[in-house]
Design a protein around this motif. Structure first.
Motif, PDB file in Angstrom:
ATOM      1  N   LYS A 142       0.824  -1.214   0.000  1.00 28.72           N
ATOM      2  CA  LYS A 142       0.000   0.000   0.000  1.00 28.72           C
ATOM      3  C   LYS A 142       0.856   1.261   0.000  1.00 28.72           C
ATOM      4  O   LYS A 142       0.594   2.203  -0.760  1.00 28.72           O
ATOM      5  N   TRP A 184       3.160   1.311  -3.469  1.00 26.60           N
ATOM      6  CA  TRP A 184       2.574   1.146  -4.795  1.00 26.60           C
ATOM      7  C   TRP A 184       2.857   2.343  -5.709  1.00 26.60           C
ATOM      8  O   TRP A 184       3.295   2.179  -6.855  1.00 26.60           O
ATOM      9  N   SER A 185       2.619   3.520  -5.208  1.00 20.81           N
ATOM     10  CA  SER A 185       2.807   4.717  -6.048  1.00 20.81           C
ATOM     11  C   SER A 185       4.252   5.204  -6.057  1.00 20.81           C
ATOM     12  O   SER A 185       4.579   6.161  -6.756  1.00 20.81           O
ATOM     13  N   GLN A 232      -2.413  -7.932  -9.783  1.00 22.11           N
ATOM     14  CA  GLN A 232      -2.584  -6.473  -9.740  1.00 22.11           C
ATOM     15  C   GLN A 232      -1.407  -5.771 -10.431  1.00 22.11           C
ATOM     16  O   GLN A 232      -1.595  -4.770 -11.132  1.00 22.11           O
ATOM     17  N   LEU A 233      -0.214  -6.311 -10.255  1.00 20.68           N
ATOM     18  CA  LEU A 233       0.972  -5.703 -10.882  1.00 20.68           C
ATOM     19  C   LEU A 233       0.913  -5.776 -12.400  1.00 20.68           C
ATOM     20  O   LEU A 233       1.375  -4.866 -13.096  1.00 20.68           O
ATOM     21  N   SER A 234       0.357  -6.854 -12.921  1.00 19.61           N
ATOM     22  CA  SER A 234       0.354  -7.058 -14.367  1.00 19.61           C
ATOM     23  C   SER A 234      -0.405  -5.979 -15.118  1.00 19.61           C
ATOM     24  O   SER A 234      -0.178  -5.768 -16.307  1.00 19.61           O
ATOM     25  N   SER A 235      -1.317  -5.294 -14.434  1.00 14.58           N
ATOM     26  CA  SER A 235      -2.085  -4.228 -15.096  1.00 14.58           C
ATOM     27  C   SER A 235      -1.700  -2.840 -14.578  1.00 14.58           C
ATOM     28  O   SER A 235      -2.449  -1.885 -14.747  1.00 14.58           O
ATOM     29  N   SER A 236      -0.534  -2.743 -13.944  1.00 13.85           N
ATOM     30  CA  SER A 236      -0.105  -1.459 -13.384  1.00 13.85           C
ATOM     31  C   SER A 236       1.137  -0.943 -14.119  1.00 13.85           C
ATOM     32  O   SER A 236       1.621  -1.559 -15.075  1.00 13.85           O
ATOM     33  N   HIS A 237       1.658   0.177 -13.637  1.00 13.97           N
ATOM     34  CA  HIS A 237       2.867   0.769 -14.231  1.00 13.97           C
ATOM     35  C   HIS A 237       4.127   0.047 -13.785  1.00 13.97           C
ATOM     36  O   HIS A 237       5.200   0.264 -14.356  1.00 13.97           O
ATOM     37  N   ILE A 238       4.018  -0.806 -12.776  1.00 13.94           N
ATOM     38  CA  ILE A 238       5.194  -1.440 -12.161  1.00 13.94           C
ATOM     39  C   ILE A 238       5.642  -2.644 -12.995  1.00 13.94           C
ATOM     40  O   ILE A 238       4.825  -3.478 -13.391  1.00 13.94           O
ATOM     41  N   LYS A 239       6.958  -2.722 -13.240  1.00 17.06           N
ATOM     42  CA  LYS A 239       7.523  -3.840 -13.997  1.00 17.06           C
ATOM     43  C   LYS A 239       8.157  -4.850 -13.055  1.00 17.06           C
ATOM     44  O   LYS A 239       8.763  -4.486 -12.045  1.00 17.06           O
ATOM     45  N   ASP A 267       8.670   1.602  -9.257  1.00 14.40           N
ATOM     46  CA  ASP A 267       8.591   1.412 -10.704  1.00 14.40           C
ATOM     47  C   ASP A 267       8.991  -0.002 -11.120  1.00 14.40           C
ATOM     48  O   ASP A 267       8.529  -0.491 -12.155  1.00 14.40           O
TER      49      ASP A 267
END
Length: 399
Positions: A128, A131-132, A152-159, A135
């Motif tokens: 939490k 998250w923001s 959740q990571l797969s659809s976020s900006h995080i690689k 990267d």
């Protein structure tokens, strides 16, 4: 008399990082110092000096990103953060917990344009809060893996970055779970360089005065340039940095004054502080005096000829001894410095008008070194005497 000890070796390794299409997109920086006295801050400075400031675009990195682990203390010194920020991904060394102070540091890093790397275990525990602020999440074979979090990571900006992949089977598994970056050490060998303190010389007193002058309110760029002239290694690094892809917006920068203007005060502070932390050793003051005297003499000899650029003449004299000052092989050094073709021809072949000026200076020096009883009081010798005065004035005013 104490026994002479060899300089400690400092080893740098760049491990290739590939994307899902097997493109070489980044490098992970690892380093090890042979000197037990090196503090983490100094060791990191040495590694960054070699990979970012000394070689940069012309050397190790090309246009790729750099993944680097910085000591926590480094984050308290934003003026030391390497640039350009968009090409740097930063992890924090020995990070075991998250607190408010660290979160503020991470916010500052991301505002400056840096990407943040977090280990999977820590990200799982503090998803939490992080998250923001994250990267890239590093995944290793021993990392606990949260399937829900992964979705959740797969659809976020995080690689997801799979580190230390050691087999084709591991690589296939990492691809299957959605990793986008891979350090597949079984596929490619790291690029390793080993350096010693030799060749990393500088006038230590001038460096200290230079650092101090960078923070004076009435900063004087001419004084700054005069101080840089006393630190050959830094002079070379500034020219290389000004001609990097990030700073050079068109046209080759060949003189120090223009290079200082291109970089600006903030980048100069960053570069000079890092190289100073890298523990550069003192150079021979006698050789430095000789190089400056030759540079001023070349400029004096060029004065009557409007077609000759006085800055080019000065650089011809100065760089004719730069390899000796830095204890580096001449051709290798010159290949990395964006000097004008006329200066390069003068240095390598002693051709052209600048080559003739340089040859006159060297012949005059040899005549003086031979101890000849009579040296003609001609224009050549007057240029030499004026050069001595300019050199003494420069070094004396900065003492």
């Amino acid at each position: 008399m104490p026994a002479h000890s060899e300089p400690a070796t400092f080893t740098i390794a760049l491990y290739p990082i590939h994307d899902a299409q097997h493109g070489h997109v980044a490098d992970q920086l690892l380093y090890r110092s042979g000197a037990s006295s090196d503090e983490p801050l100094e060791a990191t400075a040495k590694a960054l000096a070699s990979t970012v400031y000394e070689l940069g675009d012309a050397g190790l990195l090309g246009s790729r990103s750099l993944f680097v682990t910085l000591p926590l203390a480094w984050l308290d010194r934003p003026e030391l953060l390497p640039t350009p920020a968009p090409r740097l991904a930063i992890a924090v060394a020995e990070l075991s917990d998250i607190n408010e102070a660290l979160l503020l540091r991470l916010d500052d890093l991301r505002e400056r344009g840096y990407r943040i790397i977090m280990p999977c275990s820590l990200f799982n525990e503090h998803a939490k809060a992080l998250w923001s602020r994250t990267d890239i999440v590093t995944l290793t074979g021993s990392s606990p893996f949260n399937e829900t979090l992964h979705q959740q990571l797969s659809s976020s900006h995080i690689k997801l970055y799979a580190e230390d992949v050691r087999s084709m089977e591991e690589l296939a598994h990492c691809q299957a779970i959605g990793c986008q970056l891979f350090n597949a050490r079984y596929l490619t060998r790291p690029q390793v360089i080993a350096t010693t303190s030799r060749g990393k010389h500088g006038n230590r007193a001038a460096q200290i005065r230079l650092v101090r002058s960078l923070y004076e309110e009435d900063d004087d760029l001419q004084r700054l340039q005069a101080l840089v002239l006393q630190v050959p290694h830094l002079h070379v690094a500034i020219l290389r940095r000004a001609n990097s892809a990030f700073f050079n917006r068109g046209g080759t920068v060949t003189d120090l004054q223009r290079a200082v203007q291109v970089l600006g005060l903030i980048e100069l502070r960053r570069l000079i502080l890092t190289l100073t932390l890298a523990n550069l050793q003192p150079t021979s003051l006698l050789l430095l005096r000789t190089a400056l005297t030759r540079a001023y003499m070349c400029r004096n000899l060029a004065a009557p000829f409007p077609a000759l650029n006085p800055d080019d003449a000065f650089n011809t004299g100065l760089f004719s001894l730069m390899d000796a000052l830095l204890e580096e092989e001449r051709d290798t050094l010159l290949a990395q410095i964006p000097l004008p073709p006329t200066v390069m021809a003068a240095l390598t072949e002693r051709t052209g008008p600048l080559g003739a000026l340089l040859q006159l200076c060297e012949n005059h020096e040899n005549q003086l070194a031979a101890g000849e009883d009579e040296v003609a009081a001609d224009q050549l010798h007057r240029c030499y005497l004026d050069a001595l005065v300019s050199t003494q004035s420069l070094l004396g005013a900065l003492a």
